[in-house]
Design an enzyme around this catalytic site. Sequence first.
Site, PDB file in Angstrom:
ATOM      1  N   ASP A  76      12.560   0.549   6.742  1.00  0.00           N
ATOM      2  CA  ASP A  76      13.514  -0.100   5.932  1.00  0.00           C
ATOM      3  C   ASP A  76      13.059  -1.271   5.101  1.00  0.00           C
ATOM      4  O   ASP A  76      11.747  -1.456   5.442  1.00  0.00           O
ATOM      5  CB  ASP A  76      14.831  -0.757   6.929  1.00  0.00           C
ATOM      6  N   TYR A  78      11.620  -4.772   3.213  1.00  0.00           N
ATOM      7  CA  TYR A  78      11.374  -5.939   3.716  1.00  0.00           C
ATOM      8  C   TYR A  78      12.722  -6.738   3.630  1.00  0.00           C
ATOM      9  O   TYR A  78      13.255  -6.884   2.745  1.00  0.00           O
ATOM     10  CB  TYR A  78      10.012  -6.745   3.030  1.00  0.00           C
ATOM     11  N   PHE A  89       7.084   0.616   1.848  1.00  0.00           N
ATOM     12  CA  PHE A  89       5.826  -0.090   1.959  1.00  0.00           C
ATOM     13  C   PHE A  89       5.555  -0.963   0.892  1.00  0.00           C
ATOM     14  O   PHE A  89       4.535  -2.142   1.131  1.00  0.00           O
ATOM     15  CB  PHE A  89       4.453   0.884   2.341  1.00  0.00           C
ATOM     16  N   HIS A 198       1.284   4.960  13.162  1.00  0.00           N
ATOM     17  CA  HIS A 198       1.918   3.964  12.421  1.00  0.00           C
ATOM     18  C   HIS A 198       0.716   3.003  11.943  1.00  0.00           C
ATOM     19  O   HIS A 198      -0.208   2.614  12.688  1.00  0.00           O
ATOM     20  CB  HIS A 198       3.062   3.264  12.790  1.00  0.00           C
TER      21      HIS A 198
END
Length: 234
Positions: A76, A78, A89, A198
């Site tokens: 989701d 920032y 990202f 990740h």
Amino acid sequence: MTGPVTKALTAFRADPNSAGWCTLPFFREGTADDIAGKIDTAVAGGAHVLPPPEKIFNALALTPLERVKVVILGQDPYPTPGDAHGLAFSYTGGRRLPASLRTILAEMADDLDIPMPRSGDLTRWAEQGVLLLNTALTVEAGKAGAHLKLGWSGLVEQAVAAVSRSQPAVVFLLWGAKARAYTALIDPKKHLVIEAGHPSPLNRLKDFRGTKPFSQTNAWLSAKGLPPIDWHLA
């Protein structure tokens, strides 16, 4: 009175670049309108929702369905105002790059033997066909994950399936368990799936660095007769 997210949704639908995405049931059958209405109600009640309304659908607007060559899934936006602009990202804030993005860009620099970029704005990737899609398109300021159960996940499932179904050759970069869960929606006979851990520093397995996803992507696209991605950033 129509709220800001509903207005942004209307503008997104009116954009010719959005035509392919707007055929998804998420947009045709009212789910998008329901979510926009819920967020508008929260905003009217004083909630600070991010990113700005005009940026919520940025990933889809910048990367039309028919131009998708690579898919990268995030979680989701920032939760700090000014940081997110609708691309997974991607970072437009003025502080140090977020940890996961820093890891991604460091791997890119090592993989391609190029300098570490100063910017975290990934718009150039999106404009070349890299779909940078979060599993939730919105968040509340200071409340990471606040909208993960709002219904956005249906959009991501439909988008991944649509890309797999309609595009001839796409690279799916699935980083982390949540992204890798979408593998079942992808046709392995047509597309390349590159799975890895990740990039978060909280990933104890540390199984992202050294996977060389950027050079692998370009080698595969070139082998398919498609232009590679210019991963360089400012």
